[in-house]
Write a protein that holds these residues in place. Structure first.
Motif, PDB file in Angstrom:
ATOM      1  N   TYR A 396       0.768  -1.220   0.083  1.00 46.88           N
ATOM      2  CA  TYR A 396      -0.166   0.001   0.171  1.00 46.88           C
ATOM      3  C   TYR A 396       0.862   1.367   0.029  1.00 46.88           C
ATOM      4  O   TYR A 396       0.453   2.387  -0.275  1.00 46.88           O
ATOM      5  CB  TYR A 396      -0.876  -0.046   1.254  1.00 46.88           C
ATOM      6  N   GLN A 453      -2.446   4.834   4.127  1.00 47.70           N
ATOM      7  CA  GLN A 453      -1.916   3.706   3.389  1.00 47.70           C
ATOM      8  C   GLN A 453      -0.412   3.625   3.358  1.00 47.70           C
ATOM      9  O   GLN A 453       0.203   2.642   3.082  1.00 47.70           O
ATOM     10  CB  GLN A 453      -2.326   4.071   1.914  1.00 47.70           C
ATOM     11  N   LEU A 456       0.233   1.643   6.486  1.00 53.19           N
ATOM     12  CA  LEU A 456      -0.101   0.100   5.863  1.00 53.19           C
ATOM     13  C   LEU A 456       0.849  -0.593   5.138  1.00 53.19           C
ATOM     14  O   LEU A 456       1.260  -1.736   5.409  1.00 53.19           O
ATOM     15  CB  LEU A 456      -1.558   0.237   5.016  1.00 53.19           C
ATOM     16  N   MET A 461       1.052  -4.594   4.600  1.00 49.68           N
ATOM     17  CA  MET A 461      -0.341  -4.879   3.517  1.00 49.68           C
ATOM     18  C   MET A 461      -0.088  -4.837   2.041  1.00 49.68           C
ATOM     19  O   MET A 461       0.355  -3.825   1.613  1.00 49.68           O
ATOM     20  CB  MET A 461      -1.295  -3.710   3.922  1.00 49.68           C
ATOM     21  N   TYR A 468      -7.951  -9.159   4.578  1.00 49.94           N
ATOM     22  CA  TYR A 468      -6.588  -9.031   5.265  1.00 49.94           C
ATOM     23  C   TYR A 468      -6.505  -9.255   6.510  1.00 49.94           C
ATOM     24  O   TYR A 468      -7.787  -9.456   7.068  1.00 49.94           O
ATOM     25  CB  TYR A 468      -6.116  -7.431   5.215  1.00 49.94           C
ATOM     26  N   PHE A 472      -4.439  -4.963  10.297  1.00 47.81           N
ATOM     27  CA  PHE A 472      -4.544  -3.733   9.677  1.00 47.81           C
ATOM     28  C   PHE A 472      -5.721  -2.865   9.681  1.00 47.81           C
ATOM     29  O   PHE A 472      -5.844  -1.999   9.014  1.00 47.81           O
ATOM     30  CB  PHE A 472      -4.279  -4.276   8.176  1.00 47.81           C
ATOM     31  N   TRP A 475      -6.087   1.062  10.323  1.00 50.24           N
ATOM     32  CA  TRP A 475      -5.868   2.038   9.124  1.00 50.24           C
ATOM     33  C   TRP A 475      -6.662   2.005   8.094  1.00 50.24           C
ATOM     34  O   TRP A 475      -6.795   3.108   7.417  1.00 50.24           O
ATOM     35  CB  TRP A 475      -4.148   1.408   8.761  1.00 50.24           C
ATOM     36  N   HIS A 476      -7.218   0.699   7.762  1.00 51.22           N
ATOM     37  CA  HIS A 476      -8.248   0.755   6.804  1.00 51.22           C
ATOM     38  C   HIS A 476      -9.450   1.481   6.986  1.00 51.22           C
ATOM     39  O   HIS A 476     -10.069   2.190   6.116  1.00 51.22           O
ATOM     40  CB  HIS A 476      -8.482  -0.621   6.254  1.00 51.22           C
ATOM     41  N   SER A 479      -8.702   5.181   6.535  1.00 51.71           N
ATOM     42  CA  SER A 479      -8.862   5.575   5.148  1.00 51.71           C
ATOM     43  C   SER A 479     -10.144   5.535   4.479  1.00 51.71           C
ATOM     44  O   SER A 479     -10.295   6.420   3.684  1.00 51.71           O
ATOM     45  CB  SER A 479      -7.650   4.385   4.378  1.00 51.71           C
TER      46      SER A 479
END
Ligand SMILES: [Cu+2]
Lengths: 556, 228, 137
Positions: A396, A453, A456, A461, A468, A472, A475-476, A479
């Motif tokens: 990422y 990202q 990540l 990632m 995933y 993680f 952070w996703h 985002s």
């Protein structure tokens, strides 16, 4: 310091607004047919504006699906296959049908002849053809999507794309191939126009830097796009006719595909960023009331980026099996190309230094561009160094890096330019405060979407996965939350710009008191651009602190 | 009065060529318009060089990786037909160049004759090419053939490149022939001024490029692997 | 500015005008230098064929043939495509195509020529790779 002729805002002047409108390129005839067969560069610019907006929202819809899917660790919204198809669609549409044409073909089309004091581009019919080729190519890509999609990613890597993929690779490749001709047509038009149609008195080093940026972009378009066309042709013939150039069973080398592909696609990054640099230069100098710092250096930096950009493609292939010596060479050359980019950033900042900066929406977008581009560029250096890239490749981090350049950079620049020239294009002023809010929202939404990202990627990632590990997720989620803000920031201009078409205040010919020939004609410009020959006097960017930036007029 | 005559009279009476009906409204004069057209075509040809260049790059890579396989595979092409085609294209290059010259001198009859010759040579070229393709098919020299006669795997790479190169070149010839055909018809109808209009020059440039590409395809595909 | 051109300057235009009608109805324009170049091209093509079939060169004959092709291409561009009398920027455009081709060739080959082992040994067909793996076991 000569005076720049400008029409004062309050003294709207000799001609009533409706007269200007009627004599303008917009007012002449209004039937759909007259628009679809027009050879007027301004109308073709508008056609491109409509088509690229459409593609932007198609690509944006795919991005929304991606961010929704990645909200949770499990692959629950889309199947793995469906996810592949969605990110491929996002990439293909955004790269070839939005980013590549958006500034050269919308703003470039509209502005290059105006900035040169010319009546049109050199080849008006070729210009119209380029739009049709672009939408036909786009139609192929959309058709491929409706027929079931493509799952190769926008890079079409062999041997997956030739030997294994069971999706509509050929159809999409044909669409991209056709759009390549549209790019070439635009490039030819721009270069020939700049070479043969500059007015007497405008030497090469008195051209606006936006024109220079379009010129440099066109050079890259012309020298790189044909190789993409060929590599796609080879891909299509390998799939459809069995003429296997990349087939390992015959001793073919799939890595050769990557060489040919990145010979186009790395320079294509500069196709997507140089025009943005041109826009931002115009905007920053205007709203700082300072002439561009180091005009000649800006020109040479543009040309240097255009040329050196062709020597660095192998930095995409460090993990591919490419020879180590080639990797080191490409790595070194990639560091070199950062130098002219840094010169540009330095000069933008030096232009603003001690300027009388005002924060109109386009200036906010432009300043956002400088910051985000710098960040995207610096992380590019991480990826250009072989050992770091071995860690970050296909994670990422890469996704964040190129989105900082493409979205943070180019899309910001496009919005900067769209707001800056909106009064000229439409003859209406947009609501300033709404636009300022949208600009700030975009900056914050963007960073919230893409900064996580970087992290990540660094913690491992990989890109192009729809599920995933739980670690993680935080952070996703950040985002995806940023993506919501970003989406709102992209939708806002759609509403207030359309609103301004009907209820916006009439724009004077030079609302920003900017220099440049395009501001010497009416807003919107008459069909043949100038009723009287524009005056070329003084240097290109004749800004003076004494000239107040603008009016207290359009702030409602 | 035809365009040609009108333009000529306009000029001989001391008026400038600016009044020519061939002049598009966004140009100042014919000189600017001609410069734009020529430059535009030269730039297009540069892109064409790079388009074919992708194929040549693939050829270069594989010829360096597999020199023996390529020499062996190249020996199977029809060298006689290829060489005759080279001669045909060079001759048509001459007639096309002369047609451009004649157009500059406003020699309509000559232009028509020379274009007709060019078209004739191009058609013969395509005929020979078609015959050659027919022979190749007879020898199973296409990569998907189950009876492909050459054992080494890279031979199929060579023959893939053969079909791509000659096929793309033939498409370019077709486009050129179409362009010449339209111009011949227009010259016959006297529908444009030979001197004021760039049409013949543009077609001549394009045809020259098609010539040019063949000059490299010919040694790479036909002359390769003959010295045994 | 770059208006200084080109194929036909004003004097040429004038000569074309005063040329009488009979002259314009002639069947062929002046043949030189195109005809001379044509003869040279044929000679070069013939040389190329001879070189290709002459066994002393072996597999490297192709390099000589390509060198001849470069000369022929230059002749075609200069005379048949009238680059001789064209604006400098058009020569520049055509050269750009060639130079960028050199970049493509050069950097691609920089990879293939510096891979470990003998040239070509880094590439295996899947079958070769399998046999090798079996032999290693
Ligand atoms: Cu890159």
């Amino acid at each position: 310091m000569s005076d720049i002729p400008y029409r004062d805002v309050d003294v709207e002047g000799e001609k009533p607004g409706w007269r200007i409108m009627e004599e303008s390129y917009l007012g002449e005839r209004f039937s759909i047919w007259s628009w679809l067969t027009t050879t007027d560069h301004k109308r073709i610019g508008i056609l491109y504006l409509i088509s690229t907006t459409l593609f932007f929202f198609i690509g944006g819809a795919a991005a929304t699906l991606i961010r929704l899917e990645l909200f949770t660790p499990a692959g629950d919204l889309l199947t793995d296959d469906g996810y592949n198809k969605v990110f491929t669609l996002h990439g293909v549409v955004m790269v070839w049908f939005f980013l590549v044409p958006v500034i050269p073909s919308v703003l470039g089309n509209f502005l290059v002849p105006l900035m040169l004091g010319a009546k049109d581009l050199a080849f008006p019919r070729l210009n119209l053809m380029s739009w049709y080729l672009n939408i036909i190519g786009g139609a192929f890509a959309v058709w491929a999507m409706l027929a079931g999609g493509v799952d190769t990613g926008w890079t079409f890597y062999t041997p997956y794309s030739t030997a294994f993929a069971n999706s509509h690779v050929s159809l999409t490749a044909i669409g991209v191939f056709i759009s390549g001709f549209s790019t070439i047509a635009t490039g030819v038009n721009m270069i020939v126009t700049v070479h043969t149609m500059r007015p007497p008195g405008m030497g090469w080093f008195r051209m606006p830097l936006f024109v220079w940026s379009i010129y440099a972009t066109s050079l890259i378009m012309l020298l790189s796009t044909p190789v993409l066309a060929m590599v796609l042709t080879l891909l299509i013939t390998e799939r459809l006719l069995g003429l296997g150039i990349f087939d390992p069973n015959r001793g073919g080398d799939p890595i050769l595909f990557q060489h040919l592909f990145w010979f186009y696609s790395h320079p294509a990054v500069y196709i997507m960023i140089l025009p943005g640099m041109g826009v931002v230069t115009e905007v920053i100098t205007c709203f700082s009331r300072r002439r561009v710092f180091g005009y000649a250096a800006m020109v040479y930096a543009l040309l240097a980026i255009a040329v050196i950009g062709f020597f660095v493609w192998g930095h995409h292939m460090f993990t591919s099996g490419q020879s180590m010596y080639a990797s080191l060479t490409f790595s070194f050359l990639s560091f070199i190309v950062a130098v002219p980019s840094a010169i540009k950033v330095f000069n933008w900042i030096a232009t603003m230094f001690r300027g009388q900066i005002t924060f109109e929406a386009s200036m906010l977008y432009a300043m956002g561009f400088v910051g985000l581009f710098t960040m995207g560029g610096l992380t590019g250096l991480f990826l250009a160094s072989v050992p770091v890239d071995l860690h970050l490749h296909d994670t990422y981090f890469v996704v964040a890096h190129f989105h900082y350049i493409m979205v943070g950079g180019m899309v910001s620049a496009f919005f900067a330019g769209l707001h800056f020239w909106w009064p000229k294009i439409t003859g209406r002023l947009y609501p300033e405060i709404a636009a300022q809010i949208a600009a700030l929202l975009m900056f914050f939404g963007f960073n919230l979407t893409f900064f996580p990202q970087y992290i990540l990627g660094n913690i491992g990632m990989p890109r192009r996965y729809h599920a995933y590990p739980d670690a993680f997720q935080v952070w996703h989620v950040l985002s995806s939350a940023g993506a919501v803000i970003l989406a709102a920031a992209y939708l806002m201009p759609l509403f207030y710009l359309v609103w301004s078409l009907i209820w916006g205040k009439r724009a004077p010919s030079n609302p920003w008191r900017a220099s440049g020939l395009e501001w010497q004609t009416d807003s919107p410009p008459p069909k043949h651009n100038f009723l009287t020959n524009p005056k070329i006097e003084g240097s290109v960017y004749d800004y003076h602190p004494a000239q107040e930036p603008r009016r207290e007029v359009s702030d409602d | 009065m035809t365009d040609v005559e009108a333009a000529t009279i306009g000029r001989t009476r001391g008026g400038t060529a600016a009044s020519s009906p061939a002049l598009a409204s966004h140009f100042h004069d014919l000189r600017q318009q001609h410069a734009a057209a020529d430059l535009g075509l030269w730039i297009f040809l540069a892109t064409e060089i790079l388009f074919f260049g992708g194929l040549f790059a693939a050829y270069l890579v594989y010829a360096v990786l597999y020199p023996d396989g390529f020499l062996e595979a190249a020996a199977e092409t029809e060298v006689v037909i290829g060489t005759i085609n080279t001669a045909l294209l060079l001759t048509s290059g001459l007639s096309a160049a002369l047609a451009v010259k004649a157009a500059g001198n406003d020699m309509r009859r000559s232009v028509m004759l020379l274009i007709a010759v060019t078209i004739g040579l191009g058609v013969v070229f395509l005929g020979a090419k078609g015959y050659e393709y027919w022979l190749d098919f007879g020898h199973h020299l296409y990569p998907t053939s189950p009876d492909f006669p050459l054992a080494a795997p890279p031979a199929k790479l060579f023959w893939s490149l053969y079909w791509m190169m000659t096929g793309l070149h033939a498409i370019h010839i077709l486009v050129g022939l179409g362009t010449w055909g339209v111009i011949l018809f227009q010259a016959w109808r006297r529908s444009f001024s030979l001197t004021d209009n760039s049409r013949v020059r543009i077609a001549g440039l394009y045809w020259g490029f098609v010539d040019l590409m063949w000059l490299f395809i010919w040694p790479l595909l036909y002359l390769m692997g003959r010295a045994t | 500015m770059s208006h200084a051109t080109q194929h036909r300057n004003d004097e040429d235009l004038l000569t074309a005008d005063v040329r009488n009608a009979a002259d314009r109805k002639a069947l062929l324009p002046p043949l030189m230098p195109e005809l001379g170049v044509f003869v040279a091209l044929f000679a070069l093509a013939a040389t190329s064929v001879l070189v290709a079939f002459w066994s002393a060169f072996g597999g490297l004959a192709i390099l000589a043939c390509l060198a001849i092709a470069v000369v022929m291409a230059a002749l075609v561009m200069i005379f048949f495509m009238h680059l001789r009398s064209a604006m400098a920027v058009m020569t520049l455009a055509s050269l750009a195509g060639v130079v960028w081709l050199a970049i493509l060739f050069g950097l691609t080959m920089a990879d293939y020529l510096t891979r470990p082992g003998e040239i070509g040994s880094s590439i295996q067909t899947p079958r070769q790779a399998e046999t090798e793996a079996e032999a290693a076991n």
